[in-house]
Enzyme design. Sequence first.
Site, PDB file in Angstrom:
ATOM      1  N   ASP A 148      19.855 -23.379   8.100  1.00 58.55           N
ATOM      2  CA  ASP A 148      18.789 -22.523   7.613  1.00 58.55           C
ATOM      3  C   ASP A 148      19.372 -21.546   6.609  1.00 58.55           C
ATOM      4  O   ASP A 148      20.469 -21.033   6.808  1.00 58.55           O
ATOM      5  CB  ASP A 148      18.186 -21.743   8.785  1.00 58.55           C
ATOM      6  N   THR A 177      -3.110  -0.025   0.405  1.00 57.78           N
ATOM      7  CA  THR A 177      -2.587   0.263  -0.933  1.00 57.78           C
ATOM      8  C   THR A 177      -1.505  -0.717  -1.357  1.00 57.78           C
ATOM      9  O   THR A 177      -1.287  -0.938  -2.541  1.00 57.78           O
ATOM     10  CB  THR A 177      -1.993   1.687  -0.983  1.00 57.78           C
ATOM     11  N   ARG A 178      -0.800  -1.245  -0.419  1.00 58.27           N
ATOM     12  CA  ARG A 178       0.335  -2.148  -0.646  1.00 58.27           C
ATOM     13  C   ARG A 178       1.378  -1.515  -1.577  1.00 58.27           C
ATOM     14  O   ARG A 178       1.967  -2.169  -2.416  1.00 58.27           O
ATOM     15  CB  ARG A 178      -0.150  -3.497  -1.202  1.00 58.27           C
ATOM     16  N   LYS A 223       6.047   2.419  -5.737  1.00 59.33           N
ATOM     17  CA  LYS A 223       6.544   1.082  -6.068  1.00 59.33           C
ATOM     18  C   LYS A 223       5.744   0.093  -5.237  1.00 59.33           C
ATOM     19  O   LYS A 223       5.267   0.424  -4.142  1.00 59.33           O
ATOM     20  CB  LYS A 223       8.043   0.962  -5.766  1.00 59.33           C
TER      21      LYS A 223
END
Lengths: 717, 556
Positions: free
Chosen positions: A328, A410-411, A424
């Site tokens: 992985d 808002t992200r 940001k």
Amino acid sequence: MKTATPAVQTPTPRVEEFSGHAYKRRSSWDRKTLLGALPLALKKFAPRAMLHSPVMFTVLVGTIVSLLVCVGQFLTNSPQLVFSIAVTVWLALTVLFGNYSEALAEGRGKAQADSLRASRQGLTARRLSSATGLSGSEESLVAASELHQGDLVVCEAGDVIPSDGEIVEGLAMVDESAITGESAPVVRESGGDRSAVTGGTTVLSDRIVVRITAEPGSTFLDRMIALVEGAERQRTPNEIALHVLLVALTITFLVVTVALVPFSQLAGAVPSPIVLVALLVCLIPTTIGALVPAIGIAGMDRLVQHNVLATSGRAVETAGDITTLMMDKTGTITYGNRRAVEFVPAPGVDRADLVDAARLSSLADETPEGRSIVELAEEQGASPEQGQPTLEDLSAGSDPAEAVEFSAATRMSGLDHGGVKVRKGASSAVGAWAEEAGAALPPAVSATVEELSRRGSTPLVVARAGALGGVSVLGTVELADVVKPGIADRFAALRGMGIRTVMITGDNPLTAAAIAAQAGVDDYLAEATPEDKLARIHSEQAEGRLVAMTGDGTNDAPALAAADVGVAMNSGTQAAKEAANMVDLDSDPTKLLDIVAIGKQLLITRGSLTTFSVANDVAKYFAIIPALFAAVYPGLGLLNVMGLHSPESAILSAVIFNALVIVALVPLALKGVKYRAVSAQNALRRNLLWFGVGGLIAPFIGIKLIDLLVAVLPGIS
Amino acid sequence: MKYSWWSYGTQMAILLVLLGVAHRPLGMYLHWVVEGAVLEGKAGEGTRQNRVERVLFRMAGVSPEREQNWLGYARGVLAFSILSVLVVFLAMRLQALFSTEGLGAVDPWTAMNTAISFVTNTNWQVYTPETTVGIAVQMVLLAVQNFLSAAVGICVAVAFMRGLTRAGTDRLGNFWKDLVRISLRFLLPLAAVSAVLLIVAGVVQNFWATPVHNPYTGAAQVVPGGPVASQEAIKLLGTNGGGYFNANSAHPLENPNSFTNLFEVFLLLVIPSVLPWVFGRMARDARQGYTVLGVMGSLWLLTSTAMAWALAAYPGLGEGMEQRLGPAASGVFATATTLTSTGAVNAAHDSLPPLAGGVALFDMMLGEVAPGGVGSGLYGILVLAIVTVFLAGLMVGRTPEYLGKKVQAKHMTLTALYLLVVPIVVLVLTGIAVMIPGVLSQASAQGPHQFSEMLYAFTSAANNNGSAFGGITSSGPALSTMLGIAMWLGRFVGIVLILALAGAFVTQAVVPKSAGTLPTHGGLFAIMFGTVTVLLTALNYLPALALGPLAEGILK
């Protein structure tokens, strides 16, 4: 109810291993282990126990024969008696040394098994009466050994989990040191990939309900005990092949020795039975015959010391043959979280301005990504030493800074201070924020964002709203998966050993390709689904390759089962652990590299000692043949190149050397021949020189030295 | 007699050049014969049968295109060989019915021993050809067996090579097809060309004895004749070794001059040293073939030099040497003939200096692998390669593999059994023989040389060499039978094990090569390979050698 047992392992020095990881290593040379193996070694004299090694069984029969001769010589008062007794004693010692090496190897595991067993003794469980209702059902106290699959038990802080199972309700801190030796507790919770708990571990906090998944006697702890004790030891395919060779050599030398009777009759010098037995024992491959079991057990033990449990010795050997490693990406090749690697300012924006703003926006951000932005900014000059404020600076005073945490709405995340807002976030979120204020994402920034996405990186856009309103987009921060340092070298080493590495990732092909190139893997499998993994394993195997893979999730189980060596992480699900043929208690995917090395070391040790054993015979012939026949054919005295004292001393010296060399090689058999990641050609050159050429020369020196001592014995010369 | 190192060096150099020139074209041709279709774009071209072959297959009721698994192939080899023994035996017993020379039935023990001897490619000769067998038996029975036993050896080697180089099938080819093609397309033309060259060089080829008068004394004398050159060619090419005359290649009509002598050595070395090239071709890796050839060649050079030394160092050299051509020619011939399971001789091996006799014995004890008998040399040395691979593979930390085939327990079992058969047969039968006074006395010498004669006989028989220390009289029921058993077991137990091993390998998939794969070519592997070969031989036989040639040779 019994409470937690302290960790089994005592703190011991850590040793750097091939993978660069440090592991605990117990010393095998403490007095208790050395003495403790003696009774077991004597017990192994039982002919039935000896039968599994025809080479050593032959020595045992030879010893009995020479014992009978001794009795006869005693009764007839033969002058040969001292010599005969000396030979007989050393023959018996040869068997003893062989048994002792095996007992010693077993003894190391036994101590560990005993403490594991102790951790389980008298365990009780609070079983819930109904398997359906979790709440409201009644508890009853039963012995852990009465638990069956599907039972539900409750464990609270301080309880030892009675058997293997899966958490169906709750979350708890669990101390797994009894199994893994790792003292830091781990979180186990219902649902997801961290729901498995192991019997014998201790709940430190909270309350969980566990559904038992193992029948008594087949729990993880049981398997581990069986493993370290060597109870389930069966010969591996390679051991069987070697065994065939050893048996064939034994038969050959038996015929050679017996044929010597009529041959020498013609010369009128038939050797005595004692001498013939001595010759036979010297010629048959006793060195490797005595050490094969110890080598195998020690190999398994080495794996256990690396905190890996294998279901069979076969899996360990197969590990040495692996030609493809499937790994992985996350956690093995990369750190698993993205880190800031570059700032790209928007047109007309000063780079330092962007760096400052990016740092400010992340000062309060405790995520790894946020911290990595701060680190990178400070590296690039925006550090407190350079006059930049710290979070404390900003939080102090009349107008403390206010952190804006990431929210789904808002992200974005950032900081408000003195009316200035720094943010940001994903380009769409920041773009929307800017548009609200009447600004827009500059086309150059959009282009950068697209470019970075295509490369597989994550772009974060940084923007600032001044005290007077109006948003200016400052630029982009590039977050990328960071490849662990040194991993490329390690893969190069693997390539040198003939092992291809395949990276498995859920990333899109572009990202995967970028990381694959950076890490130096040979191939990658992007956007991998469990079906893809399985298909890949099958296609590799169809081409004749042997595949190893690591995994932890339930959806990895089919691939783990299909792989020739499947290593499940202990942190993983029960399904994964059951499908795999090894479990890594440290849940460290890079452990595969060590497993491969251990497998190879096992075979190398076996091969090297076989070569050594056979090469030894040359010197023994040079010792014994002139001793047998120089009396009738004085010319054969020319073969006595070692200048041995007398026929008796020559034969006795060869027998003693033969016995002592077993003892001398026990440490090597237990520790294994040093393995280096070099090409097959170089490995062969090295081992051939040490064990082939060394095996030819060493006995000449050894036998000569022993002869010097033996020659002064009364009754021999 | 003085030993000439100069002569030795010249002969070896010429042989090296000749073999070097010949092995590639002959190898390509043999590869085409057994595998067909090597010419690009002409797939299937080579496998077409000619009229003779079609008739033969139809008569035998064989469908040549149906390939056999190992058991079928082994059954074919055994059935054919047992039938051959019966035919030769019966014909020799019935010789009186058809002999034009007026020769009677051959003694049953001699007939039995000879039948086994020629079918096993041993050519141990209990009988004196001049007085026992006529032209008919020589040409129709023995010479034919010279072709067929050689072809059987090549068949088995080819089947074994297929086992190592094919994958995902259990088929090793068709024995009958291989047998016919190798005999008719390979051995027959090669023998014909060689026979013509021998005739040109002076070997006799007629069907009658020639009465002559001694020009000096005037006494009447009959010079024997016969189809010698045609027998001689296949005797050497097929590593058979059964001479037309009792004196074998020491007879001036079989081997008239130094050219024929060297040419005969070339002939007996050529096919065994061509086969490794074919092996490289079949493995699609020429280096594999050259490594095998290199080991064979090195052992040949080493033992030839040891033989030369043993001859040169012996005071009073002369008895039994090839008087016309010198001891160097005898030494080169003796080494080549004992290393190749040929057993033809141009000197009396019994009279070799003790250590030289010891070298000849050791050559055979190597198992006839350097370069060995036709076919048997290749499969014999490949078995040793497998043992080497097993040890070397372990030492690099991988399950050993040869040409991508894993060497596992079942392969090691068959390999170990193969390596056990001949030494056990030699040691046990020699042991029994020396314990029976009546048998022991058939070896005429005394002391260690008597033991050497007996040891040589069984070593030669079990390894299917056929040369002898001539002081032994091997006729009589007991010794003929024991030697017959040695020859039969040495040949056919080995062949069955080899085919079983081929069968175990052929079904296996091929593991792709990687840097972790032990290379089975190149110097390092070759050195280990050669060492394993010599070491195993030495470990098996050193005590016996010590009581025979060494006891005789190292005097104090």
